[in-house]
Design an enzyme around this catalytic site. Structure first.
Site, PDB file in Angstrom:
ATOM      1  CG  HIS A 136      80.306  55.139  98.235  1.00 48.72           C
ATOM      2  ND1 HIS A 136      80.501  54.541  99.464  1.00 48.72           N
ATOM      3  CD2 HIS A 136      80.515  56.475  98.428  1.00 48.72           C
ATOM      4  CE1 HIS A 136      80.816  55.476 100.346  1.00 48.72           C
ATOM      5  NE2 HIS A 136      80.833  56.655  99.750  1.00 48.72           N
ATOM      6  CD  GLU A 137      80.781  58.869  95.726  1.00 45.01           C
ATOM      7  OE1 GLU A 137      80.120  59.578  96.509  1.00 45.01           O
ATOM      8  OE2 GLU A 137      81.902  58.400  96.024  1.00 45.01           O
ATOM      9  CD  GLU A 158      82.085  65.091 101.903  1.00 42.97           C
ATOM     10  OE1 GLU A 158      81.719  64.607 100.817  1.00 42.97           O
ATOM     11  OE2 GLU A 158      82.026  64.481 102.965  1.00 42.97           O
ATOM     12  N   GLY A 212      88.194  59.627  95.271  1.00 47.23           N
ATOM     13  CA  GLY A 212      87.630  58.719  94.281  1.00 47.23           C
ATOM     14  C   GLY A 212      86.474  59.353  93.525  1.00 47.23           C
ATOM     15  CD  GLU A 245      81.443  59.317 103.014  1.00 48.52           C
ATOM     16  OE1 GLU A 245      81.354  58.222 102.407  1.00 48.52           O
ATOM     17  OE2 GLU A 245      81.290  60.418 102.441  1.00 48.52           O
ATOM     18  CG  MET A 294      81.807  65.401  95.913  1.00 51.10           C
ATOM     19  SD  MET A 294      81.884  64.973  97.673  1.00 51.10           S
ATOM     20  CE  MET A 294      80.370  65.732  98.247  1.00 51.10           C
TER      21      MET A 294
END
Ligand code: BES
Ligand code: ZN
Length: 829
Positions: A287-288, A116, A251, A310, A253
């Protein structure tokens, strides 16, 4: 690139079969792609341009024959294509020489990928766009002695002989592709999903780090469980893998089934990670993981929709942390970061809407605006709809769009349709850049027992926003609270039956990302510090007064405020909250509040308030500090975190006085990194008798730990002792590594935030040299760093001129990357 120019691809892809032949000094990529004409594409086009950057084409076959093609430095153009065909390409790449850390590269001799936003085109020729989804099969061939672990997305379907084969059944865009190969240790566990499926969990790290992976595993299981209980979302594959690497631009992915992480957000134990580090590890793992639904199962149609995944996923990780730890403290920290950094971005040369309209380099748009403001926008939707309505909207969104690449409008339509709520007037939040300004004036009519409130939007745009409020009587009791819908340039709200003049509290919980001015007096703000129930409002009112005390002390009744602060320290239960209230607005935030930035003046003014606090509270701070020193075993509960946080803010003030010896004691006795680094920073911050010994002790203890060494360097680069020469010395250190972003950020990034030492000609010239070097090695990191100059126009004349010179020097240099060019040309405009 313009959002308005979006065209669907003329061809789509059924299947992608990749074979990687890995060698230390080259990698051969073999791809077999099954293309077919896009039925939804109007254009009758039999040409197709594939993206490809820095690739060496070895061979190309279309249905077994040589095709009609042209090569440019960015594209492979194919002509005279049939409606369906198989393209077979062989190309060579050099991961060992790839310092951009995009595409396929090496970290500590292991292979890993970052695709990305546009990294896949550095691996092979492809339709590198998020709306082309296909099923991937990946074969990896490598020397198994050197690279015993060979990973890609999905399930391992063959592991015989010298190569392995992975198959990912879920169609995905290529930005979610990942490959990892190397020598790793693994921590294994499993998770049984709500519906009873057994998912294998694996965390891969370099061997010496295996003892610091347990917390990450616990965090991963918490993430699975939270998404089931709060969002009713289950994981879909049989395996979930995380790999930690030391060289990583960002941070982490969310590659499907195979997340690649910056080691910083995986490795944690109490001796080496602070309380904040622990919470961050958990939040980033969350988050991921949450992207599996918001990003992967439903992805973005084009990169302008980035906030679709996001902003929404940041909102989800914020809620995750809030549900698991201290909600009100999390809110205070998030709002503080938003106002300090995102508001500055929104007021600077790179200001853009949450959904940008154009970009030169997409990597420059992974911004605080897309992420943090994007999350605030989702939070406002949540405030309008409530938890139940919001979840109904999410459910409809997944029912409609699972497996698709969609837009922010599609998301909003689901929220609207599931709730019969009109979000049209809300779209300003996505189309307009800048922070809205709101002003509130209230008047009380004793005769009519009525409170009238005038709310004005000061810009020319009209936003729809939720305004949470409370009314307090003179005992400090809240007798009315609620939420107003603001949707006009000017509105008047009347509250009837109000028996005496209330104190009003506006924008509770920071219900909208705006700059608010009210007619509240200084005394009313102090009253709210003492009586508001909403922790954010208590903190915010205190911050506003600190701000005045720093910038316009003559306008503040200091002793009245300090009495209120004393009461806070003595009576507030939540120690984290006390600590937040005792923390002054940062210099960075103060820069936004003045017309001309004079870094030295602001620093002095802030230091003088620190002194005033010390003078007034010396004994209370000392007593509080001593009451919190203990040798309890480390825990990450909100209470324990609060105790350390309050203890260390007390130590901070005390160290400015006669009590630096306490920092030295704490440094040598600390049982956790939170206490150790707090003391260490104080010892290194100034020139004192403990400084050199602390530095060498710290180094001897932690020299083999990369995460702690990043702190070691950052603390020194942030110190007021020394100047640019001391930073240059740090760059000579044997542990310095220019091509490792974590280390570069800890030395050079920290220095650029050291306003006193950085802002002079020597500081700037040093920094510009680094930018020009990064332009060649890692432009993505270069662009992030060069943004330091974004606010040059607001500095005092001399520093302003010097920064301008630097920007001009950069823009005139040959071969400037798109990344750095975009930032610098915007700044110079
Ligand atoms: N998708 C991003 C990672 C990414 C960022 C890829 C920029 C390419 C360019 C990932 O989900 C992400 O947002 N990571 C954040 C951390 C997160 C907790 C906000 C990051 O890397 O900073
Ligand atoms: Zn993300």
């Amino acid at each position: 690139m313009y959002r308005k120019d979006y065209q669907p691809s003329a061809y789509l892809i059924h299947t992608t079969e990749l074979s990687f032949d890995l060698h230390e000094n080259e990698v051969i990529v073999n791809s077999k792609i099954h293309f077919y004409k896009n039925p939804k594409c109007q254009l009758n086009d039999d040409s197709l341009a594939l993206n490809g950057v820095e690739l060496e084409l070895i061979s190309i076959l279309l249905d077994g024959d040589k095709p009609d093609y042209e090569l440019t430095d960015q594209e492979l153009q194919l002509h005279n294509l049939p409606d369906e065909f198989i393209l077979e390409i062989v190309n060579r790449i050099h991961p060992e020489a790839n310092t951009s850390l995009n595409g396929l590269y090496q970290s500590s001799g292991n292979f890993c990928t970052q695709c990305e936003a546009h990294g896949f085109r550095q691996i092979t020729y492809y339709l590198d766009r998020p709306d082309v989804l296909s099923v991937f099969t990946t074969h990896i061939t490598a020397d198994k002695d050197k690279y015993p672990v060979l990973l890609s997305n999905g399930n391992l379907i063959d592991d015989s002989g010298s190569s392995v084969t992975w198959h990912d059944p879920t169609p995905k865009p290529c930005y979610l592709f990942a490959l990892v190969a190397g020598d790793f240790a693994v921590l294994e566990d499993n998770y049984i999903t709500l519906s009873g499926r057994d998912v294998a969990l694996k965390i891969y790290v370099e061997h010496h780090n295996i003892d610091k992976t347990q917390f990450a595993m616990t965090s991963l299981k918490r993430s699975f469980a939270w998404d089931e209980s709060r969002f009713n979302l289950e994981y879909d594959l049989d395996i979930y893998m995380i790999v930690a690497v030391d060289d990583f631009n960002m941070g982490a992915m969310e590659n499907k089934g195979l997340n690649v992480f910056n080691s910083t957000f995986v490795l944690a134990d109490p001796k080496t990670a602070t309380d904040k580090d622990f919470i961050n590890v958990e939040a980033v793992i969350g988050h991921e993981y949450f992207h599996n639904w918001t990003g992967n199962r439903v992805t973005c149609k084009d990169w302008f929709q980035l906030s679709l995944k996001e902003g929404l996923t940041v909102f989800r990780d914020q809620e995750f942390t809030s549900d698991l730890h201290a909600r009100s403290i999390k809110r205070i920290e998030d709002v503080n970061a938003l106002r300090t950094f995102q508001f500055a971005e929104d007021a600077g040369p790179m200001a853009h809407p949450v959904r940008p309209e154009s970009y030169i380099e997409m990597n420059n748009f992974y911004t605080l605006t897309v992420y943090e403001k994007g999350a605030e926008v989702i939070r406002m939707i949540h405030s309008f709809l409530g938890e139940k309505g919001f979840q109904q909207g999410m459910k409809l969104y997944f029912e409609r769009h699972d497996g698709d690449a969609v837009t922010i409008d599609d998301f909003i339509a689901s929220m609207s349709d599931a709730n019969d709520f009109d979000f049209k007037p809300f779209m300003t939040w996505y189309t307009q850049s800048g922070t809205p300004k709101i002003s509130i004036q209230s008047s009380y009519d004793k005769q009519e027992q009525r409170l009238n409130v005038d709310v004005k939007q000061l810009g020319d745009q009209t936003y729809l926003l939720p305004l949470k409020y409370a009314l307090l009587n003179d005992q400090g009791d809240i007798f009315k609270e609620g939420m107003l819908h603001i949707d006009q340039q000017q509105q008047t709200f009347s509250f009837d039956g109000i028996e005496s003049k209330p104190v009003t509290s506006w924008l509770r919980d920071f219900s909208a990302p705006v700059n608010l001015t009210t007619d509240l007096s200084f005394e009313q703000k102090i009253f709210l510090v003492g009586h508001e129930q909403d922790a954010f409002s208590v903190w915010d009112n205190a911050q506003q007064i600190w701000l005045s005390l720093i910038l316009t002390p003559e306008k503040v009744n200091q002793s009245l405020f300090f009495d209120a602060i004393e009461k806070v320290i003595k009576t507030t239960q939540d120690k984290s909250l006390i600590s937040e209230i005792l923390t002054l607005p940062s210099e960075r935030l103060l820069h936004q509040k003045v017309d001309v930035i004079d870094v030295f003046d602001i620093h002095q003014k802030r230091e003088s308030v620190i002194n005033k606090i010390l003078i007034r509270f010396e004994s209370l701070l000392l007593q509080t500090y001593q009451s919190l020193v203990d040798d309890k075993a480390y825990e990450l509960t909100p209470e324990a975190v609060g105790e350390r946080s309050l203890k260390n803010i007390c130590l901070f003030y005390l160290s400015k006085g006669e009590y630096l010896y306490l920092a030295n004691e704490q440094f040598s006795q600390a049982n956790c990194m939170t206490d150790q680094i707090a003391a260490f920073s104080l010892l290194v911050a100034s020139d004192n008798q403990y400084r050199e010994k602390a530095k060498s002790d710290f180094y001897q203890t932690f020299k083999n730990d990369a995460q702690v060494m990043d702190k070691f360097f950052a603390v020194q680069s942030s110190s007021l002792v020394g100047d640019v020469k001391s930073v240059k010395l740090l760059m000579q250190h044997e542990l310095f590594s220019f091509n490792t972003p974590n280390r570069l950020r800890s030395v050079v990034g920290s220095f650029a935030q050291n306003y006193i030492n950085f802002h002079n000609q020597a500081g700037y010239e040093f920094f510009t040299d680094i930018i020009l070097k990064l332009n060649k090695t890692n432009p993505q990191i270069g662009a992030r760093l060069v943004s330091v100059y974004n606010h040059w126009k607001r500095f005092t004349p001399e520093l302003k001129a010097l920064q301008q010179q630097q920007l001009e020097k950069i823009i005139q240099s040959d071969d400037l990357s798109n990344d750095i060019f975009e930032i610098v040309q915007a700044a110079l405009k």
